[in-house]
Design a protein around this motif. Sequence first.
Motif, short mmCIF file in Angstrom:
data_model
loop_
_atom_site.label_atom_id
_atom_site.label_comp_id
_atom_site.label_asym_id
_atom_site.label_seq_id
_atom_site.Cartn_x
_atom_site.Cartn_y
_atom_site.Cartn_z
N UNK A 42 -3.62 0.89 -25.04
CA UNK A 42 -4.85 0.18 -25.40
C UNK A 42 -4.89 -1.19 -24.74
N UNK A 43 -3.75 -1.86 -24.69
CA UNK A 43 -3.72 -3.18 -24.04
C UNK A 43 -4.01 -3.04 -22.54
N UNK A 44 -3.48 -2.00 -21.91
CA UNK A 44 -3.74 -1.77 -20.49
C UNK A 44 -5.21 -1.41 -20.25
N UNK A 45 -5.76 -0.58 -21.11
CA UNK A 45 -7.17 -0.19 -21.03
C UNK A 45 -8.06 -1.43 -21.18
N UNK A 46 -7.75 -2.27 -22.14
CA UNK A 46 -8.52 -3.49 -22.37
C UNK A 46 -8.43 -4.42 -21.17
N UNK A 47 -7.24 -4.59 -20.63
CA UNK A 47 -7.05 -5.45 -19.47
C UNK A 47 -7.88 -4.95 -18.29
N UNK B 165 -4.88 4.64 -7.53
CA UNK B 165 -5.02 4.94 -8.95
C UNK B 165 -3.80 4.44 -9.71
N UNK B 166 -4.05 4.05 -10.95
CA UNK B 166 -3.00 3.74 -11.92
C UNK B 166 -3.19 4.73 -13.06
N UNK B 167 -2.11 5.36 -13.46
CA UNK B 167 -2.12 6.26 -14.61
C UNK B 167 -1.47 5.53 -15.78
N UNK B 168 -2.13 5.57 -16.92
CA UNK B 168 -1.62 4.94 -18.13
C UNK B 168 -1.40 6.03 -19.17
N UNK B 169 -0.52 5.76 -20.13
CA UNK B 169 -0.26 6.71 -21.21
C UNK B 169 1.16 6.54 -21.72
N UNK B 170 1.55 7.44 -22.57
CA UNK B 170 2.88 7.41 -23.17
C UNK B 170 3.95 7.82 -22.15
N UNK B 171 5.11 7.21 -22.25
CA UNK B 171 6.21 7.56 -21.34
C UNK B 171 6.78 8.96 -21.60
N UNK B 172 6.39 9.59 -22.70
CA UNK B 172 6.95 10.91 -23.01
C UNK B 172 6.41 12.02 -22.11
N UNK B 173 5.36 11.76 -21.35
CA UNK B 173 4.71 12.80 -20.55
C UNK B 173 5.15 12.78 -19.08
N UNK B 174 6.42 12.59 -18.82
CA UNK B 174 6.92 12.45 -17.45
C UNK B 174 6.58 13.65 -16.56
N UNK C 269 6.32 -4.52 -17.05
CA UNK C 269 5.02 -4.92 -17.59
C UNK C 269 4.23 -5.76 -16.59
N UNK C 270 4.87 -6.73 -15.99
CA UNK C 270 4.21 -7.58 -15.00
C UNK C 270 3.69 -6.76 -13.83
N UNK C 271 4.52 -5.90 -13.31
CA UNK C 271 4.14 -5.06 -12.18
C UNK C 271 2.98 -4.13 -12.55
N UNK C 272 3.03 -3.53 -13.73
CA UNK C 272 1.99 -2.60 -14.14
C UNK C 272 0.63 -3.29 -14.22
N UNK C 273 0.59 -4.47 -14.83
CA UNK C 273 -0.68 -5.18 -14.97
C UNK C 273 -1.20 -5.68 -13.62
N UNK C 274 -0.31 -6.08 -12.72
CA UNK C 274 -0.75 -6.46 -11.37
C UNK C 274 -1.33 -5.26 -10.64
N UNK C 275 -0.74 -4.08 -10.85
CA UNK C 275 -1.26 -2.87 -10.22
C UNK C 275 -2.62 -2.47 -10.79
N UNK C 276 -2.85 -2.76 -12.07
CA UNK C 276 -4.17 -2.52 -12.65
C UNK C 276 -5.20 -3.36 -11.90
N UNK D 15 -4.63 10.64 -28.22
CA UNK D 15 -3.86 9.49 -28.72
C UNK D 15 -3.85 8.32 -27.72
N UNK D 16 -4.18 7.14 -28.22
CA UNK D 16 -4.09 5.91 -27.44
C UNK D 16 -3.18 4.97 -28.23
N UNK D 17 -1.99 4.72 -27.70
CA UNK D 17 -1.05 3.83 -28.35
C UNK D 17 -1.36 2.37 -28.06
N UNK D 18 -0.62 1.49 -28.68
CA UNK D 18 -0.87 0.05 -28.53
C UNK D 18 -0.73 -0.42 -27.09
#
Length: 131
Positions: free
Chosen positions: A79-84, A3-12, A47-54, A73-76
């Motif tokens: 949203x780019x990760x979700x779209x990818x 699994x990959x979890x996406x979201x804001x970095x504020x929710x550590x 960023x590169x690592x995250x998208x490869x993990x997706x 809330x879905x930030x920019x």
Amino acid sequence: MKAVISGSTVFQEDYLQLQKDFKDKGIDVIDYPRFSQNLTAEYPQILTSFFKNIEATDIFFLFNQDKNGVSGCIGAASFSELTYCLMQNLIHNKKIKIILFKEPSKENFCFDEVSLWLENEWVEVASLSFL
């Protein structure tokens, strides 16, 4: 399963609990939004690592928690990760399960697009009950 979890970095703290919840169900979290002290220098690698993990995941879980008065809330960046992730399924015939934590409210800039994706059943809303 991975699994990959996406979201804001504020929710550590939430991400630590989510990783435990996934692990308890036999699912390995291979990436999630990490806080960085030096984001400018580390951003290209992160960023590169995250998208490869997706590309390598079985489950994409967008933790679109309420933030700044916006429900679901879905930030920019998310949203780019979700779209990818969605494009991996639509263009490359992958079978990544795409899950939103909450239904996004109309205040989200991407509300119209995500609503269409939900209608087409490309994305689903399910809290942690899917685990």
